[in-house]
Each structure stands twice: as C-alpha cells, then as structure tokens.
Design a protein around this motif. Structure first.
Motif, mmCIF file in Angstrom:
data_model
loop_
_atom_site.group_PDB
_atom_site.id
_atom_site.type_symbol
_atom_site.label_atom_id
_atom_site.label_comp_id
_atom_site.label_asym_id
_atom_site.label_seq_id
_atom_site.Cartn_x
_atom_site.Cartn_y
_atom_site.Cartn_z
ATOM 1 N N ARG A 2 0.821 -1.201 0.000
ATOM 2 C CA ARG A 2 0.000 0.000 0.000
ATOM 3 C C ARG A 2 0.856 1.252 0.000
ATOM 4 N N ASP A 3 2.005 1.225 0.722
ATOM 5 C CA ASP A 3 2.894 2.388 0.754
ATOM 6 C C ASP A 3 3.432 2.694 -0.639
ATOM 7 N N ARG A 4 3.788 1.638 -1.387
ATOM 8 C CA ARG A 4 4.275 1.861 -2.756
ATOM 9 C C ARG A 4 3.187 2.453 -3.640
ATOM 10 N N SER A 5 1.972 1.961 -3.445
ATOM 11 C CA SER A 5 0.857 2.487 -4.234
ATOM 12 C C SER A 5 0.615 3.953 -3.917
ATOM 13 N N ASN A 6 0.666 4.307 -2.621
ATOM 14 C CA ASN A 6 0.478 5.706 -2.221
ATOM 15 C C ASN A 6 1.587 6.596 -2.759
ATOM 16 N N GLY A 8 3.304 6.063 -5.461
ATOM 17 C CA GLY A 8 3.081 6.212 -6.899
ATOM 18 C C GLY A 8 2.017 7.247 -7.210
ATOM 19 N N LEU A 9 0.948 7.238 -6.421
ATOM 20 C CA LEU A 9 -0.119 8.224 -6.621
ATOM 21 C C LEU A 9 0.378 9.635 -6.314
ATOM 22 N N LYS A 10 1.167 9.775 -5.246
ATOM 23 C CA LYS A 10 1.702 11.089 -4.897
ATOM 24 C C LYS A 10 2.642 11.600 -5.985
ATOM 25 N N HIS A 12 2.584 10.760 -9.147
ATOM 26 C CA HIS A 12 1.740 11.103 -10.299
ATOM 27 C C HIS A 12 1.100 12.471 -10.099
ATOM 28 N N LEU A 13 0.640 12.754 -8.866
ATOM 29 C CA LEU A 13 0.015 14.040 -8.569
ATOM 30 C C LEU A 13 1.009 15.183 -8.705
#
Length: 260
Positions: A2-6, A8-10, A12-13
């Motif tokens: 989940r940390d990696r996913s977060n 990645g989203l950050k 991207h933002l």
C-alpha cells in the motif's frame, strides 16, 4: 504494498501539477523581468505593468470585458436561477436535461457559428450587445447546473408548508427558497463571470468590427500574433489572477452549499 501504491499516486500528482502549473509560473515570472527577455533574467521590475495600464487599446478592451462579463452574469444568473427552480419543481426529464446542458457540451466554435448565423438571420448589427447575448446563452447552463445541485439538497416540504400557511408563490420564493439556495446562486454567478472574462471564441465570432467591441482575450490574441511581449505576459498574469480568485471563491461557496 500500500505504501508503494500511495507513493506512486503522490508522484503522479506532483508530476501532474508540475506539468500544469510550471509554464504558468514561468509566464508570471517573466512579466516581472526587467529586460522582458524569455531566456535571461535581468532583475525584478514592474515596468511592464505600468506600460500595460497606459495602453489605450488594452484599457478599452478591459473595459469592454468588464461590461460584457457583468451584464451577462446578471442576466444569466437571473434566468438560470429561475430556470433551475422551474425544472426542479417539475417532473425530471432526461430530454429536458440534455437540452439544458447542451451549451456546456457543444464545442465553443459550433455554438459561436450557430449564434453568428442566428444574428445574421435577424439582420442584427454586431457589437457588445451581441457578445453579451451570446455569453448569456453560454453561461445559463452553468448557472442552472450549480443552482440545481443546491436545490437537490433542499427540503421541498418547506415550500409546501409555506403554501399551506397562505404564502403566495412569490413570497415563498423570496423569503424561503431564495435565501436557501443563495450560496448556489452566488457560486453560479462567480463561475459565469469567470467564464465570460476568459471566453474568446464566441466573442470573436459575434463581435462587430473595431476596437469598440474588442474584449480582452481578443486583444491578447491580436497582440500575440506578432510575438509574445512582456506586456502580454503582464496582461495574462492579471487575467489568471482574477480568474483563479473568482474560481477560488466559487469553490468556497460551493463547499458551503454541500456542507449545509
């Protein structure tokens, strides 16, 4: 995981906002460049803003823009609010919704050509009045959308109670419904004003000849054809600041709508 996913989203933002706002920030910075060069920073200066406010064509275009935006906003807000109230108090219709929101979906150039053809069919002289009418047509849909959002969170039984107590429809609208939907009306008006200030294509097609009907976006377009100058950077900075400010207040008002 989940940390990696977060992360990645950050990332991207961050990349998204960098791509979106860095060019705007560069343009704003160049408007304060003393030399006015796009590649060399020679020091901070307000010289280009001073020249901007002494240029008669720019001041005339800014005045025309304010006239168009203010009048079209008032008309679009009144018509759009009444239309939203009328639609929401009647049976929902997908066909009616499609007709109401068509100006928001139709490409601006298609709407501009349609309005120009309509004015030509009426043998109407083009000028600020034709731009105002065109912007009213364009902005009504946005006002209706915002006001209807507010009305869907409104308890319509209050209106029935007001009628049962003997209040007329006008009194109910003025003393009960209008104060309740006022945040939505204000948000719709701010959005309408912002769109009118920034709108170029419809104004370009429906304006008459001469400086008397030239709006600020049209003036910027006329100047930028010969190259980007520091005055254009300064003008664009002011327009963006006004637009961002109005959008900010519209969003704040919208948040108030949904929090109630």
């Amino acid at each position: 995981m989940r940390d990696r996913s977060n992360m990645g989203l950050k990332l991207h933002l961050v990349l998204f906002y960098t791509f979106l706002y860095v060019p705007i920030l560069v343009l704003m910075a160049l408007s304060f460049n003393r030399a006015g060069l796009p590649t060399v920073w020679t020091g901070f200066s307000l010289e280009w803003y001073g020249k901007l406010f002494t240029a008669d064509p720019i001041l005339s275009a800014a005045r025309n823009t304010l006239i168009v935006a203010l009048i079209s906003t008032v008309l679009a807000t009144i018509i759009g609010t009444l239309l939203a109230v009328g639609v929401e108090t009647r049976r929902n219709s997908s066909v009616l919704d499609a007709v109401l929101f068509a100006p928001m979906i139709i490409p601006d150039i298609v709407l501009a050509i349609a309005l120009l053809s309509f004015f030509t069919l009426l043998n109407m002289t083009l000028g600020l009045h034709s731009i105002i009418l065109s912007h009213v047509v364009f902005n009504i849909a946005f006002v209706v959308a915002v006001v209807r959002t507010r009305m869907r969170n409104f308890d319509h039984s209050i209106l029935e109670a007001s009628a049962d107590l003997g209040a007329s429809e006008f009194t109910t609208f003025r003393r009960i419904l209008l104060p309740a939907i006022a945040p939505g009306v204000i948000a719709g008006a701010l959005l309408s004003f912002t769109l009118s200030v920034d709108e170029f294509i419809i104004a370009f097609f429906t304006a008459g000849a001469g400086q008397s009907s030239t709006t600020l976006p049209m003036q910027i377009y006329a100047m930028i054809r010969f190259g980007v100058t520091p005055e254009i950077n300064a003008m664009a900075t002011i327009v963006m600041f006004v637009s961002f400010t109005l959008v900010f207040f519209a969003q704040r008002t919208d948040k108030e709508v949904f929090s109630r």
